[in-house]
Each structure stands twice: as structure tokens, then as C-alpha cells.
Write an enzyme that holds these catalytic residues in place. Structure first.
Site, PDB file in Angstrom:
ATOM      1  N   LYS A  57       5.908  22.763 -14.590  1.00  0.00           N
ATOM      2  CA  LYS A  57       5.148  21.576 -14.180  1.00  0.00           C
ATOM      3  C   LYS A  57       4.841  21.630 -12.676  1.00  0.00           C
ATOM      4  O   LYS A  57       3.732  21.290 -12.247  1.00  0.00           O
ATOM      5  CB  LYS A  57       5.888  20.292 -14.555  1.00  0.00           C
ATOM      6  N   HIS A  67      -1.600  15.300 -26.405  1.00  0.00           N
ATOM      7  CA  HIS A  67      -1.584  13.899 -25.966  1.00  0.00           C
ATOM      8  C   HIS A  67      -2.794  13.088 -26.417  1.00  0.00           C
ATOM      9  O   HIS A  67      -2.709  11.872 -26.515  1.00  0.00           O
ATOM     10  CB  HIS A  67      -1.444  13.829 -24.441  1.00  0.00           C
ATOM     11  N   LYS A  89       2.364  11.275 -11.637  1.00  0.00           N
ATOM     12  CA  LYS A  89       1.534  10.350 -12.433  1.00  0.00           C
ATOM     13  C   LYS A  89       2.349   9.082 -12.643  1.00  0.00           C
ATOM     14  O   LYS A  89       3.443   9.129 -13.217  1.00  0.00           O
ATOM     15  CB  LYS A  89       1.184  10.955 -13.799  1.00  0.00           C
ATOM     16  N   ARG A  92       0.814  -1.236   0.000  1.00  0.00           N
ATOM     17  CA  ARG A  92       0.000   0.000   0.000  1.00  0.00           C
ATOM     18  C   ARG A  92       0.842   1.278   0.000  1.00  0.00           C
ATOM     19  O   ARG A  92       0.351   2.346   0.362  1.00  0.00           O
ATOM     20  CB  ARG A  92      -0.978   0.017   1.173  1.00  0.00           C
ATOM     21  N   GLU A  98      -5.442  16.236 -11.258  1.00  0.00           N
ATOM     22  CA  GLU A  98      -6.059  16.570 -12.553  1.00  0.00           C
ATOM     23  C   GLU A  98      -7.575  16.709 -12.474  1.00  0.00           C
ATOM     24  O   GLU A  98      -8.316  16.090 -13.231  1.00  0.00           O
ATOM     25  CB  GLU A  98      -5.676  15.521 -13.620  1.00  0.00           C
ATOM     26  N   HIS A 153      -1.323   9.964 -27.951  1.00  0.00           N
ATOM     27  CA  HIS A 153      -1.553   8.636 -27.365  1.00  0.00           C
ATOM     28  C   HIS A 153      -2.253   7.715 -28.367  1.00  0.00           C
ATOM     29  O   HIS A 153      -1.988   6.501 -28.404  1.00  0.00           O
ATOM     30  CB  HIS A 153      -2.378   8.745 -26.081  1.00  0.00           C
ATOM     31  N   ARG A 196      -4.523  20.806 -14.370  1.00  0.00           N
ATOM     32  CA  ARG A 196      -3.442  19.887 -14.763  1.00  0.00           C
ATOM     33  C   ARG A 196      -3.627  19.323 -16.171  1.00  0.00           C
ATOM     34  O   ARG A 196      -2.643  18.965 -16.831  1.00  0.00           O
ATOM     35  CB  ARG A 196      -3.318  18.737 -13.743  1.00  0.00           C
ATOM     36  N   HIS A 219       7.027   8.238 -27.365  1.00  0.00           N
ATOM     37  CA  HIS A 219       5.998   9.093 -26.761  1.00  0.00           C
ATOM     38  C   HIS A 219       6.159  10.553 -27.214  1.00  0.00           C
ATOM     39  O   HIS A 219       5.188  11.204 -27.625  1.00  0.00           O
ATOM     40  CB  HIS A 219       6.069   8.986 -25.234  1.00  0.00           C
ATOM     41  N   ASN A 234      -1.541  17.917 -20.917  1.00  0.00           N
ATOM     42  CA  ASN A 234      -1.899  16.891 -21.894  1.00  0.00           C
ATOM     43  C   ASN A 234      -2.005  17.470 -23.308  1.00  0.00           C
ATOM     44  O   ASN A 234      -2.489  16.791 -24.222  1.00  0.00           O
ATOM     45  CB  ASN A 234      -3.224  16.243 -21.476  1.00  0.00           C
ATOM     46  N   GLU A 259       8.237  17.582 -25.210  1.00  0.00           N
ATOM     47  CA  GLU A 259       7.543  17.971 -23.962  1.00  0.00           C
ATOM     48  C   GLU A 259       8.006  19.350 -23.486  1.00  0.00           C
ATOM     49  O   GLU A 259       7.246  20.080 -22.855  1.00  0.00           O
ATOM     50  CB  GLU A 259       7.767  16.919 -22.865  1.00  0.00           C
TER      51      GLU A 259
HETATM   52  N1  NAD Z   1       4.278  10.387 -15.615  1.00  0.00           N
HETATM   53  C1  NAD Z   1       4.287  11.411 -16.426  1.00  0.00           C
HETATM   54  O1  NAD Z   1       3.913  12.530 -16.066  1.00  0.00           O
HETATM   55  C2  NAD Z   1       4.807  11.236 -17.824  1.00  0.00           C
HETATM   56  C3  NAD Z   1       5.132  12.354 -18.583  1.00  0.00           C
HETATM   57  C4  NAD Z   1       5.641  12.163 -19.860  1.00  0.00           C
HETATM   58  C5  NAD Z   1       5.850  10.879 -20.342  1.00  0.00           C
HETATM   59  N2  NAD Z   1       5.533   9.821 -19.572  1.00  0.00           N
HETATM   60  C6  NAD Z   1       5.808   8.467 -20.037  1.00  0.00           C
HETATM   61  O2  NAD Z   1       7.224   8.349 -20.186  1.00  0.00           O
HETATM   62  C7  NAD Z   1       7.501   7.398 -21.179  1.00  0.00           C
HETATM   63  C8  NAD Z   1       8.511   7.951 -22.154  1.00  0.00           C
HETATM   64  O3  NAD Z   1       9.703   8.248 -21.443  1.00  0.00           O
HETATM   65  P1  NAD Z   1      11.112   8.354 -22.208  1.00  0.00           P
HETATM   66  O4  NAD Z   1      10.967   9.201 -23.394  1.00  0.00           O
HETATM   67  O5  NAD Z   1      12.118   8.680 -21.185  1.00  0.00           O
HETATM   68  O6  NAD Z   1      11.291   6.882 -22.785  1.00  0.00           O
HETATM   69  P2  NAD Z   1      12.079   5.608 -22.223  1.00  0.00           P
HETATM   70  O7  NAD Z   1      11.916   5.472 -20.780  1.00  0.00           O
HETATM   71  O8  NAD Z   1      11.665   4.467 -23.087  1.00  0.00           O
HETATM   72  O9  NAD Z   1      13.591   5.964 -22.526  1.00  0.00           O
HETATM   73  C9  NAD Z   1      13.973   6.203 -23.849  1.00  0.00           C
HETATM   74  C10 NAD Z   1      15.155   5.332 -24.286  1.00  0.00           C
HETATM   75  O10 NAD Z   1      16.365   5.886 -23.772  1.00  0.00           O
HETATM   76  C11 NAD Z   1      17.109   4.890 -23.078  1.00  0.00           C
HETATM   77  N3  NAD Z   1      17.874   5.607 -22.067  1.00  0.00           N
HETATM   78  C12 NAD Z   1      17.435   6.118 -20.906  1.00  0.00           C
HETATM   79  N4  NAD Z   1      18.388   6.871 -20.344  1.00  0.00           N
HETATM   80  C13 NAD Z   1      19.460   6.810 -21.151  1.00  0.00           C
HETATM   81  C14 NAD Z   1      20.738   7.402 -21.116  1.00  0.00           C
HETATM   82  N5  NAD Z   1      21.085   8.269 -20.167  1.00  0.00           N
HETATM   83  N6  NAD Z   1      21.614   7.108 -22.101  1.00  0.00           N
HETATM   84  C15 NAD Z   1      21.245   6.273 -23.126  1.00  0.00           C
HETATM   85  N7  NAD Z   1      20.038   5.718 -23.236  1.00  0.00           N
HETATM   86  C16 NAD Z   1      19.147   6.002 -22.263  1.00  0.00           C
HETATM   87  C17 NAD Z   1      16.053   3.951 -22.583  1.00  0.00           C
HETATM   88  O11 NAD Z   1      16.611   2.695 -22.267  1.00  0.00           O
HETATM   89  C18 NAD Z   1      15.121   3.907 -23.785  1.00  0.00           C
HETATM   90  O12 NAD Z   1      15.640   3.051 -24.768  1.00  0.00           O
HETATM   91  C19 NAD Z   1       6.191   7.022 -21.827  1.00  0.00           C
HETATM   92  O13 NAD Z   1       5.749   5.798 -21.316  1.00  0.00           O
HETATM   93  C20 NAD Z   1       5.275   8.130 -21.400  1.00  0.00           C
HETATM   94  O14 NAD Z   1       3.939   7.721 -21.360  1.00  0.00           O
HETATM   95  C21 NAD Z   1       5.018   9.974 -18.334  1.00  0.00           C
HETATM   96  O1  LIG Z   2       1.732  15.192 -15.806  1.00  0.00           O
HETATM   97  C1  LIG Z   2       0.725  15.263 -16.513  1.00  0.00           C
HETATM   98  O2  LIG Z   2      -0.377  15.541 -16.038  1.00  0.00           O
HETATM   99  C2  LIG Z   2       0.808  15.014 -17.965  1.00  0.00           C
HETATM  100  O3  LIG Z   2      -0.211  14.931 -18.637  1.00  0.00           O
HETATM  101  C3  LIG Z   2       2.168  14.864 -18.552  1.00  0.00           C
HETATM  102  C4  LIG Z   2       2.197  14.094 -19.862  1.00  0.00           C
HETATM  103  O4  LIG Z   2       3.319  14.557 -20.586  1.00  0.00           O
HETATM  104  C5  LIG Z   2       2.380  12.601 -19.685  1.00  0.00           C
HETATM  105  O5  LIG Z   2       2.562  11.990 -20.931  1.00  0.00           O
HETATM  106  C6  LIG Z   2       1.340  11.876 -18.868  1.00  0.00           C
HETATM  107  O6  LIG Z   2       1.762  10.569 -18.576  1.00  0.00           O
HETATM  108  C7  LIG Z   2       0.022  11.727 -19.609  1.00  0.00           C
HETATM  109  O7  LIG Z   2      -0.925  11.335 -18.694  1.00  0.00           O
HETATM  110  P1  LIG Z   2      -2.303  10.653 -19.071  1.00  0.00           P
HETATM  111  O8  LIG Z   2      -3.138  10.930 -17.883  1.00  0.00           O
HETATM  112  O9  LIG Z   2      -2.805  11.301 -20.326  1.00  0.00           O
HETATM  113  O10 LIG Z   2      -2.006   9.218 -19.286  1.00  0.00           O
HETATM  114 ZN    ZN Z   3       3.717  13.267 -22.257  1.00  0.00          ZN
END
Ligand code: NAD
Ligand SMILES: O=C(O)C(=O)C[C@@H](O)[C@H](O)[C@H](O)COP(=O)(O)O
Ligand code: ZN
Length: 381
Positions: free
Chosen positions: A244, A265, A160, A138, A254, A269, A258, A282, A262, A202
Site C-alpha cells: 500500500k 470495491h 483516505k 482546517r 488517486e 460497495h 492508486r 466491508h 479498489n 484486503e
Molecule cells: N481509508 C481506507 O483506505 C480504507 C480501507 C479499507 C477500509 N476502509 C473502511 O474501513 C471500514 C471497515 O473497517 P473494519 O473492518 O476495521 O471495521 P470496524 O471499524 O467496524 O471494526 C470491526 C469491528 O471490530 C471491533 N473491534 C475493533 N478492534 C477490536 C479489537 N481489537 N478487539 C475486538 N473488537 C474490535 C469494532 O468495534 C467493530 O465492531 C469501512 O468503513 C471501510 O470503508 C477504509
Molecule cells: O486506499 C485506497 O485507495 C483504497 O481504495 C483502499 C480500499 O480498501 C478502501 O476500502 C477505501 O476506503 C475505498 O475508497 P473509495 O475511494 O472507493 O471510497
Molecule cells: Zn477496502
């Protein structure tokens, strides 16, 4: 009422070591985002974190050879055991199977409810590790150690956490905040160019939704960012995190504001899910999605056509796609009908209302189809 966005200098503090700290204030909790070079090997980066018998680093098979041993060395003085789980790399592995590997590792070993998780990698690792931390016993503390530009400017901040479902991105998850974010800019040295561009998507997003001056700064400094100039990257990461933090500080879960994060997105997405996870990155989906959402803003009469050209130009210069892949319109609409922002069966898009201000609007299917048509290769459809 939305609080005004603080300017850059007033909301971030420079630490003695030259790193910058952006605080994220959630009212009853706050945490720091550390941004700078050399943070990884600076012992003070890792002090003051929750202590426990066990720390678990979650990473992937691309990042592990680069940074896992260095992080283990830094954490060793603080825990009896520093363990690791190395997952297969890729968006297609942000799923139940990877989550299960993390949870199973925790249950099979000496972990307890004080165990601290460290997410070492990009957004995929950060989202998945954060979700594991949210649900294991939890909730246990976790630290984000983002190593991609995208993760440093966006995914590691704001809480998130999620895994993907074959029907939609991030469909299973939780709002769950890390206790600290450590964004060492030096980790960007090893990042492939395509991933650097994905992170720029982004960063570009923050301009039209919240900070017109930042959009102008990005346009003026794009060549430096693409050349990985450290001071340009430092400013881009800091300003992105400030924006952010300002948004999430007002609307953690959200319920309103917030959603502006998006922008691009809903379309993006749909592209990621429609083509299959990992086909487009992404950031690439978001980039093309921002072109479409800008076009929609223009066709709704909110922005002039010149705004679409401006967004297209900066996105293209960043090495990102501006033309949508071929998908039948019904497929687009089906994919967007599961978007989390929808209400009462209506697909809702983030649109730009004026430069630096975004809102959420529905649009008739026919208009959405026209928008997609306008930005898909004629020969592709
Ligand atoms: N939680 C949120 O608010 C939020 C916001 C934006 C995106 N996301 C999510 O994040 C993900 C995308 O993240 P991303 O673009 O970092 O992709 P990713 O995590 O797949 O990383 C991109 C690539 O870079 C490689 N890599 C990572 N660090 C490295 C480094 N220092 N040197 C060399 N290679 C490296 C990874 O292994 C991968 O192949 C998606 O799933 C998206 O939905 C979430
Ligand atoms: O932090 C947020 O809020 C965002 O929407 C950031 C986005 O860049 C990110 O891709 C997030 O994971 C999208 O969220 P979702 O709720 O559309 O899945
Ligand atoms: Zn995003």
C-alpha cells in the site's frame, strides 16, 4: 511510469524492540507505520509525536473497554489533558452524527489547532477520526492506532478519510495523512473471527493487483493466518503495508495507479450500500466483489477461467462470502453509478490484466449483469 515494487526485506526496517517499521514516502512528507507485538505498552511507540495541550482519543463502545485506559496511560505524560469520545460501534455510525459528536467535543473543550487526535479502533473509527482531523480548524495532526486486521493492513495507511452517505460509501471525505500508524498485533487477540476474515479479504486483494508471490504466500499460509499465528500475521501486515505504501507513495490522490487498491470495491460497495451499512462487513463485500471482478477480468479475455476458480477458492477458505446477495440488476447498476472511479457516466471496474497487475476498464451493462448472474445463488434472483 510505475516504479517496481520493492521486495519485502529491502523496504522495511526492524527496530531494536523487534517491531518493524514501514515508511510511507509522499515526496514532501513521510511517516512511519509501526508493526509488532507489545507496541501499546512500549513508551518509545508514543515518543516523537506532535505535542499539544490536549490529545483527543476517538474510539467506540466495543474498543473502549479493551484499550482506552491503556492508551490514555501512555499518552498522559505527553499532554496536559487526554480526553476521549466514545462513539456507538458500527458501519452505520460512520456518518454526519458521529462526526458532529467529535467536532462538537473539540469545540466545547480546550482543544486548539495543535490538538492531536488519536483514532483507536477499526477502519470506521480511523476513517471518521481522520476526516475530523482534516476539517477541524482546517486540519490538526492525527495518529492511527488500528485495532482490527483490516485497519492494520489497509484503512489506517494512505490517508483516505471519509464518512458514508446513504447513497454511497465514503462519499464525503478528504485525503489527509496521519503522522504515524501504530499497529500492535496483540490487539488482534480480541478480534472476533468474522472480523479477522474481513481483514483477510484486503490482504488477499494485494496479491492479484501487485504481487503474485504474495498471493501464493497467502494460499500457503492461510491456515496459520486463520489460527492467528503471530509470525504469519506479522508478515501479512508488513507486506500489505509495504504494497500500500508503494502505491500511495506514487499516487496519493488517486489520479491513476492508486485505483488498483479498489479491486473488488465497485461491486463490494454496492453490496454494502444496497443491503444497508453493517449488514455485510466491508471485507465481506470486497471478498465477494473480488470474485465478481475476477469473473469480469475473465469474460473480458484478460485472465483464464482458472483464475476465477483460484480467487474463489482462497476467498472461501478465508471464511468469506463468494456468492452475491440478491439485488435487481438495475439496483446494482444504480448503486455502482455513483462510484468515485467513474468517468463520463461510465462505470469503471478494477480488473486483473495479469497476475500482479491491475487496470481500470469499463464494461457493457449486459456483461456486468452476466457476471453478477454467474455468482448469485440461482434460487435467489
Ligand atoms: N481509508 C481506507 O483506505 C480504507 C480501507 C479499507 C477500509 N476502509 C473502511 O474501513 C471500514 C471497515 O473497517 P473494519 O473492518 O476495521 O471495521 P470496524 O471499524 O467496524 O471494526 C470491526 C469491528 O471490530 C471491533 N473491534 C475493533 N478492534 C477490536 C479489537 N481489537 N478487539 C475486538 N473488537 C474490535 C469494532 O468495534 C467493530 O465492531 C469501512 O468503513 C471501510 O470503508 C477504509
Ligand atoms: O486506499 C485506497 O485507495 C483504497 O481504495 C483502499 C480500499 O480498501 C478502501 O476500502 C477505501 O476506503 C475505498 O475508497 P473509495 O475511494 O472507493 O471510497
Ligand atoms: Zn477496502
Amino acid at each position: 511510469m510505475t516504479a517496481p515494487l520493492p521486495d519485502s526485506t529491502s523496504s522495511a526496517a526492524a527496530s531494536a524492540a523487534g517491531a518493524t517499521t514501514v515508511a510511507i514516502d509522499l515526496g514532501d512528507r513521510r511517516y512511519d507505520i509501526l508493526i509488532g507485538s507489545g507496541l501499546f505498552d512500549d513508551a518509545s511507540t508514543w515518543s516523537g509525536l506532535p505535542r499539544a495541550a490536549v490529545a483527543l482519543i476517538v474510539t467506540n463502545d466495543t474498543v473502549a473497554p479493551l484499550y482506552l485506559e491503556r492508551l490514555k496511560r501512555q499518552l498522559a505524560p505527553h499532554y496536559k489533558q487526554v480526553e476521549s469520545v466514545v462513539l456507538p460501534d458500527g458501519e452505520q455510525h460512520k456518518n454526519w452524527a458521529s462526526l458532529d459528536r467529535v467536532i462538537d467535543h473539540l469545540l466545547a473543550g480546550a482543544a486548539d489547532r495543535k490538538t492531536v487526535l488519536y483514532a483507536l479502533g477499526g477502519g470506521v473509527i480511523g476513517d471518521l477520526t481522520g476526516f475530523a482531523a482534516a476539517i477541524y480548524m482546517r486540519g490538526v495532526p492525527f495518529v492511527q492506532v488500528p485495532t482490527t486486521l483490516l485497519a492494520q493492513v489497509d484503512s489506517s495507511v494512505g490517508g483516505k478519510t471519509a464518512i458514508n452517505h446513504p447513497r454511497g460509501k465514503n462519499m464525503v471525505g478528504a485525503f489527509y495523512q496521519p503522522v504515524r500508524v501504530v499497529a500492535d498485533l496483540d490487539t488482534l487477540d480480541t478480534l472476533p473471527d468474522r472480523e479477522l476474515s474481513a481483514g483477510l479479504a484486503e490482504i488477499i486483494k494485494y496479491g492479484p493487483i501487485a504481487d503474485e508471490a504474495f498471493l501464493a504466500w497467502i494460499e500457503a499460509n492461510l491456515d496459520a493466518l486463520l489460527a492467528r499465528d503471530k509470525s504469519a500475521l506479522a508478515h501479512a501486515v508488513k507486506r500489505s503495508c509495504e504494497i500500500k505504501a508503494w502505491v500511495v507513495g506514487q499516487d496519493e490522490r488517486e489520479s491513476g495507479l492508486r485505483a488498483i487498491l479498489n479491486f473488488g470495491h465497485t461491486f463490494g460497495h454496492a453490496i454494502e450500500t444496497g443491503l444497508g451499512y453493517g449488514e455485510w462487513l466491508h471485507g465481506e463485500g470486497v471478498a465477494c466483489g473480488m470474485v465478481l471482478a475476477s469473473e469480469l477480468s475473465a469474460r473480458l479475455g484478460l485472465m483464464p477461467p482458472a483464475f476465477v476458480d483460484r480467487m474463489t477458492r482462497v476467498i472461501e477458505r478465508a471464511g468469506l462470502p463468494v456468492v452475491a446477495p440478491r439485488m435487481p440488476i438495475e439496483r446494482w447498476l444504480d448503486l455502482m453509478r455513483v462510484d468515485k472511479k467513474n468517468e463520463g457516466g461510465e462505470i469503471r471496474f478494477v480488473v486483473i490484466e495479469s497476475l500482479g497487475k491491475a487496470g481500470l476498464r469499463g464494461a457493457p451493462d449486459a456483461l456486468v449483469a452476466e457476471v453478477i448472474e454467474a455468482h448469485t445463488e440461482p434460487g435467489q434472483r
